[in-house]
Design a protein around this motif. Sequence first.
Motif, PDB file in Angstrom:
ATOM      1  N   LEU A 281       0.785  -1.232   0.000  1.00 31.10           N
ATOM      2  CA  LEU A 281       0.000   0.000   0.000  1.00 31.10           C
ATOM      3  C   LEU A 281       0.819   1.286   0.000  1.00 31.10           C
ATOM      4  O   LEU A 281       0.331   2.316  -0.459  1.00 31.10           O
ATOM      5  CB  LEU A 281      -0.944   0.013   1.207  1.00 31.10           C
ATOM      6  CG  LEU A 281      -2.050  -1.030   1.177  1.00 31.10           C
ATOM      7  CD1 LEU A 281      -2.841  -0.986   2.470  1.00 31.10           C
ATOM      8  CD2 LEU A 281      -2.958  -0.824  -0.025  1.00 31.10           C
TER       9      LEU A 281
ATOM     10  N   SER B  19      -6.428  -5.057  -3.921  1.00 30.97           N
ATOM     11  CA  SER B  19      -6.042  -3.765  -3.358  1.00 30.97           C
ATOM     12  C   SER B  19      -6.939  -2.649  -3.867  1.00 30.97           C
ATOM     13  O   SER B  19      -7.392  -1.797  -3.097  1.00 30.97           O
ATOM     14  CB  SER B  19      -4.582  -3.450  -3.691  1.00 30.97           C
ATOM     15  OG  SER B  19      -3.731  -4.434  -3.187  1.00 30.97           O
TER      16      SER B  19
ATOM     17  N   LEU C 120      -9.451  -0.410  -1.615  1.00 29.89           N
ATOM     18  CA  LEU C 120      -9.370   1.054  -1.561  1.00 29.89           C
ATOM     19  C   LEU C 120     -10.693   1.700  -1.952  1.00 29.89           C
ATOM     20  O   LEU C 120     -11.088   2.725  -1.375  1.00 29.89           O
ATOM     21  CB  LEU C 120      -8.245   1.568  -2.459  1.00 29.89           C
ATOM     22  CG  LEU C 120      -6.828   1.330  -1.964  1.00 29.89           C
ATOM     23  CD1 LEU C 120      -5.810   1.826  -2.984  1.00 29.89           C
ATOM     24  CD2 LEU C 120      -6.601   1.995  -0.626  1.00 29.89           C
TER      25      LEU C 120
ATOM     26  N   ILE D  60     -12.979   1.363   1.098  1.00 30.86           N
ATOM     27  CA  ILE D  60     -12.577   2.329   2.120  1.00 30.86           C
ATOM     28  C   ILE D  60     -13.002   3.740   1.724  1.00 30.86           C
ATOM     29  O   ILE D  60     -13.483   4.515   2.550  1.00 30.86           O
ATOM     30  CB  ILE D  60     -11.059   2.257   2.367  1.00 30.86           C
ATOM     31  CG1 ILE D  60     -10.707   0.947   3.058  1.00 30.86           C
ATOM     32  CG2 ILE D  60     -10.575   3.444   3.193  1.00 30.86           C
ATOM     33  CD1 ILE D  60      -9.226   0.653   3.129  1.00 30.86           C
ATOM     34  N   SER D  61     -12.858   4.064   0.448  1.00 36.91           N
ATOM     35  CA  SER D  61     -13.234   5.390  -0.042  1.00 36.91           C
ATOM     36  C   SER D  61     -14.737   5.637   0.120  1.00 36.91           C
ATOM     37  O   SER D  61     -15.155   6.707   0.567  1.00 36.91           O
ATOM     38  CB  SER D  61     -12.825   5.523  -1.505  1.00 36.91           C
ATOM     39  OG  SER D  61     -13.163   6.777  -2.005  1.00 36.91           O
TER      40      SER D  61
ATOM     41  N   ALA E 149     -15.516   6.007   3.806  1.00 43.35           N
ATOM     42  CA  ALA E 149     -15.045   7.313   4.276  1.00 43.35           C
ATOM     43  C   ALA E 149     -15.996   8.423   3.842  1.00 43.35           C
ATOM     44  O   ALA E 149     -16.289   9.341   4.614  1.00 43.35           O
ATOM     45  CB  ALA E 149     -13.638   7.583   3.759  1.00 43.35           C
TER      46      ALA E 149
ATOM     47  N   ILE F 120      -8.051  11.922   5.131  1.00 42.42           N
ATOM     48  CA  ILE F 120      -8.430  10.567   4.731  1.00 42.42           C
ATOM     49  C   ILE F 120      -8.020  10.271   3.289  1.00 42.42           C
ATOM     50  O   ILE F 120      -7.502   9.197   2.990  1.00 42.42           O
ATOM     51  CB  ILE F 120      -9.947  10.359   4.934  1.00 42.42           C
ATOM     52  CG1 ILE F 120     -10.259  10.425   6.434  1.00 42.42           C
ATOM     53  CG2 ILE F 120     -10.402   9.041   4.344  1.00 42.42           C
ATOM     54  CD1 ILE F 120     -11.713  10.425   6.765  1.00 42.42           C
ATOM     55  N   TYR F 121      -8.233  11.224   2.403  1.00 44.85           N
ATOM     56  CA  TYR F 121      -8.017  10.950   0.987  1.00 44.85           C
ATOM     57  C   TYR F 121      -6.555  11.024   0.544  1.00 44.85           C
ATOM     58  O   TYR F 121      -6.193  10.386  -0.436  1.00 44.85           O
ATOM     59  CB  TYR F 121      -8.894  11.853   0.113  1.00 44.85           C
ATOM     60  CG  TYR F 121     -10.319  11.379   0.117  1.00 44.85           C
ATOM     61  CD1 TYR F 121     -10.647  10.155  -0.446  1.00 44.85           C
ATOM     62  CD2 TYR F 121     -11.316  12.101   0.735  1.00 44.85           C
ATOM     63  CE1 TYR F 121     -11.942   9.680  -0.423  1.00 44.85           C
ATOM     64  CE2 TYR F 121     -12.620  11.641   0.760  1.00 44.85           C
ATOM     65  CZ  TYR F 121     -12.921  10.426   0.176  1.00 44.85           C
ATOM     66  OH  TYR F 121     -14.203   9.953   0.206  1.00 44.85           O
TER      67      TYR F 121
ATOM     68  N   LEU G 217      -5.209   7.573   0.771  1.00 46.48           N
ATOM     69  CA  LEU G 217      -5.853   6.738  -0.248  1.00 46.48           C
ATOM     70  C   LEU G 217      -5.247   6.995  -1.625  1.00 46.48           C
ATOM     71  O   LEU G 217      -5.036   6.058  -2.405  1.00 46.48           O
ATOM     72  CB  LEU G 217      -7.363   6.985  -0.272  1.00 46.48           C
ATOM     73  CG  LEU G 217      -8.153   6.432   0.900  1.00 46.48           C
ATOM     74  CD1 LEU G 217      -9.619   6.853   0.814  1.00 46.48           C
ATOM     75  CD2 LEU G 217      -8.033   4.931   0.978  1.00 46.48           C
ATOM     76  N   ILE G 218      -4.988   8.243  -1.945  1.00 43.87           N
ATOM     77  CA  ILE G 218      -4.362   8.577  -3.235  1.00 43.87           C
ATOM     78  C   ILE G 218      -2.949   8.021  -3.293  1.00 43.87           C
ATOM     79  O   ILE G 218      -2.537   7.447  -4.306  1.00 43.87           O
ATOM     80  CB  ILE G 218      -4.380  10.101  -3.468  1.00 43.87           C
ATOM     81  CG1 ILE G 218      -5.821  10.571  -3.689  1.00 43.87           C
ATOM     82  CG2 ILE G 218      -3.499  10.486  -4.647  1.00 43.87           C
ATOM     83  CD1 ILE G 218      -5.990  12.078  -3.665  1.00 43.87           C
TER      84      ILE G 218
ATOM     85  N   SER H  10      -1.732   5.418  -1.688  1.00 45.97           N
ATOM     86  CA  SER H  10      -1.821   3.960  -1.833  1.00 45.97           C
ATOM     87  C   SER H  10      -2.220   3.571  -3.251  1.00 45.97           C
ATOM     88  O   SER H  10      -1.683   2.611  -3.813  1.00 45.97           O
ATOM     89  CB  SER H  10      -2.838   3.387  -0.844  1.00 45.97           C
ATOM     90  OG  SER H  10      -2.399   3.573   0.467  1.00 45.97           O
ATOM     91  N   SER H  11      -3.140   4.301  -3.843  1.00 51.50           N
ATOM     92  CA  SER H  11      -3.568   4.024  -5.210  1.00 51.50           C
ATOM     93  C   SER H  11      -2.399   4.164  -6.187  1.00 51.50           C
ATOM     94  O   SER H  11      -2.202   3.321  -7.073  1.00 51.50           O
ATOM     95  CB  SER H  11      -4.698   4.968  -5.590  1.00 51.50           C
ATOM     96  OG  SER H  11      -5.056   4.808  -6.930  1.00 51.50           O
TER      97      SER H  11
END
Length: 140
Positions: free
Chosen positions: A31, A46, A50, A53-54, A57, A80-81, A84-85, A87-88
């Motif tokens: 991640l 993955s 994600l 989770i998005s 959230a 939060i984001y 996430l970005i 990890s993406s």
Amino acid sequence: MTVSENVYQAPESDVANISTETTTMSRKDILFSFQGRIPRKTYWLSVLGLMLISVLAMLVLSGIGAMISQNAAIFLPLLIYIPLIWSSLAIQVKRWHDRNKSGWWVLIGLVPVIGGIWVLIENGFLAGDEAENRFGKPTV
């Protein structure tokens, strides 16, 4: 007439032995690290994780958005984001590495319409290198 070599013997090659060993990565490496490679299965799991989770959230933030101040409602989604970005991007880079391409190929996704389709096909459907490539050994 002397025969010094066997004409029926298979030819020998000078190709270097390529390792087909695999490695494993921790969830943290998958991640958050931009190094290494991941196979399609890990990529899809993955990405779906994600996305889940998005969505969760978004629901939580919209639920508590009315209860907190306006300033907090602006900065809380960033907290939060941003991970996430990150990890993406890390997941996509490792998937491009599995295809033996530079991580900079994530930028192809910025091309309208064609870029997203290209990313989906390359990362989601095409197999990566089975043997070790310039980005390392395949992972399981």
